[in-house]
Enzyme design. Sequence first.
Site, PDB file in Angstrom:
ATOM      1  N   ASP A  13      32.095  69.582   6.270  1.00 23.64           N
ATOM      2  CA  ASP A  13      30.877  69.249   5.666  1.00 23.64           C
ATOM      3  C   ASP A  13      29.826  68.704   6.403  1.00 23.64           C
ATOM      4  OD1 ASP A  13      32.202  66.929   5.353  1.00 23.64           O
ATOM      5  OD2 ASP A  13      31.808  66.617   3.614  1.00 23.64           O
ATOM      6  N   LYS A  40      39.116  68.852   6.715  1.00 25.34           N
ATOM      7  CA  LYS A  40      38.711  67.780   5.597  1.00 25.34           C
ATOM      8  C   LYS A  40      40.004  67.086   5.259  1.00 25.34           C
ATOM      9  CE  LYS A  40      35.703  66.669   2.495  1.00 25.34           C
ATOM     10  NZ  LYS A  40      34.383  66.030   2.686  1.00 25.34           N
ATOM     11  N   ASP A  81      35.087  80.840   7.442  1.00 27.15           N
ATOM     12  CA  ASP A  81      34.415  81.920   6.877  1.00 27.15           C
ATOM     13  C   ASP A  81      32.955  81.295   6.504  1.00 27.15           C
ATOM     14  OD1 ASP A  81      33.808  84.248   5.345  1.00 27.15           O
ATOM     15  OD2 ASP A  81      35.099  83.748   3.874  1.00 27.15           O
ATOM     16  N   ASP A  98      29.353  82.221   8.963  1.00 27.23           N
ATOM     17  CA  ASP A  98      28.030  82.978   8.401  1.00 27.23           C
ATOM     18  C   ASP A  98      27.086  82.061   8.548  1.00 27.23           C
ATOM     19  OD1 ASP A  98      29.502  85.017   7.502  1.00 27.23           O
ATOM     20  OD2 ASP A  98      28.971  85.172   5.244  1.00 27.23           O
ATOM     21  N   TYR A 142      42.873  81.117   1.050  1.00 32.16           N
ATOM     22  CA  TYR A 142      42.948  82.525   1.158  1.00 32.16           C
ATOM     23  C   TYR A 142      44.345  83.235   1.047  1.00 32.16           C
ATOM     24  CZ  TYR A 142      37.822  82.602   1.883  1.00 32.16           C
ATOM     25  OH  TYR A 142      36.308  82.499   1.706  1.00 32.16           O
TER      26      TYR A 142
END
Length: 326
Positions: free
Chosen positions: A199, A167, A223, A227, A120
């Site tokens: 993941d 990751k 992010d 959620d 980002y």
Amino acid sequence: MSHQIAVIPGDGIGQEVTPAAIDVLDALEVDFEFREGEAGDRVAEETGDPLPEATIELARESDATLFGAAGERAADIILPLREVVGSYANVRPAKAYPGLEAVKPETDLVFIRENTQGVYAQIESQLTDDLATLTRVVTREASRKIAEYGFEYAEEHGYDNVTIAHKANVMQETDGLFLEAAEAVAEERGADYDTELMDALAMKLVMYPEDYDVIITPNLAGDVLSDLAAGLVGGLGLLPSANVGDDNALFEPVHGSAPDIAGQGVANPSAMILSAAMMLDHLDYDDEATRVTDAVETVLAEGPHTPDLGGDASTEAFTAAVIEQL
Ligand code: NAI
Ligand code: MG
């Protein structure tokens, strides 16, 4: 000590839930001076600018900002405001409250998300019509900072498990650095922690959320995972958040301006009131923060409920019940 608080209600139900949170803060013995700033679609229609300079200045010079919600121009308001407060940490609790429908009632998670870099950082290029690239930025300093904040948060709030999500097996340089820096912080503090590939963590959060407490994550992973966790506890409507910087911070519900119910006086103010509780906690009003959180939890368990939770209470009636519980 007196604190100056910038209050930016914004659009839609922001105009309804923000006064509710102020009423709750007013019912406590805290020395806050509230100053209101304008932002949102209405100001944009009048002036062309959804975030007037005066509001930016107000947020900059205040000790903390309470933000309600914005509408169509949300990104043009909230992203600059987060930058104004210099927020490096996005704090997103996802807690299932007793008595409410949740996919996983045992969920009590807090995501501590790095808020400035990773994918980002917005360093993107369109090299040809058919090729675009993105540069992922990770610094040791920012990684250490978010890890320090996360471990400190866990200690202060009595959470036992800290998980570092990454990751690094694929993004060996960038997440390798993030992981190395975060683990170094844990070791310096003598703190216990686990690491999880992001993941695999997504799957485990759905299946066993009770195994996790505080989760420190790079920007994009935080992010998405926060959620996902919101889904486990019944959606975005009850969830508060904080954007924390060195000398400043901004507190906001996760939800938007909810145009479908705006103006009816039935918005659920829980997320906004819990955001105000996070602000109290951040400004070291620990007892008051706990009182507010407990009061909201009690009213959510016992009612009255707003229509989104199947009740017929107004925003005002819900807020009055919370204040009574204080
Ligand atoms: P939304 O969060 O505003 O609404 C989604 C659904 O949840 C709606 O059915 C709404 O009625 C319900 N809802 C949300 N908060 C509630 C509350 N406190 N009490 C009861 N019900 C609640 O998201 P949506 O519909 O995707 O976006 C609406 C507008 O909000 C858009 O203009 C969008 O740009 C903006 N938005 C702003 C955000 C912000 O200011 N941080 C975040 C998300 C969306
Ligand atoms: Mg998001």
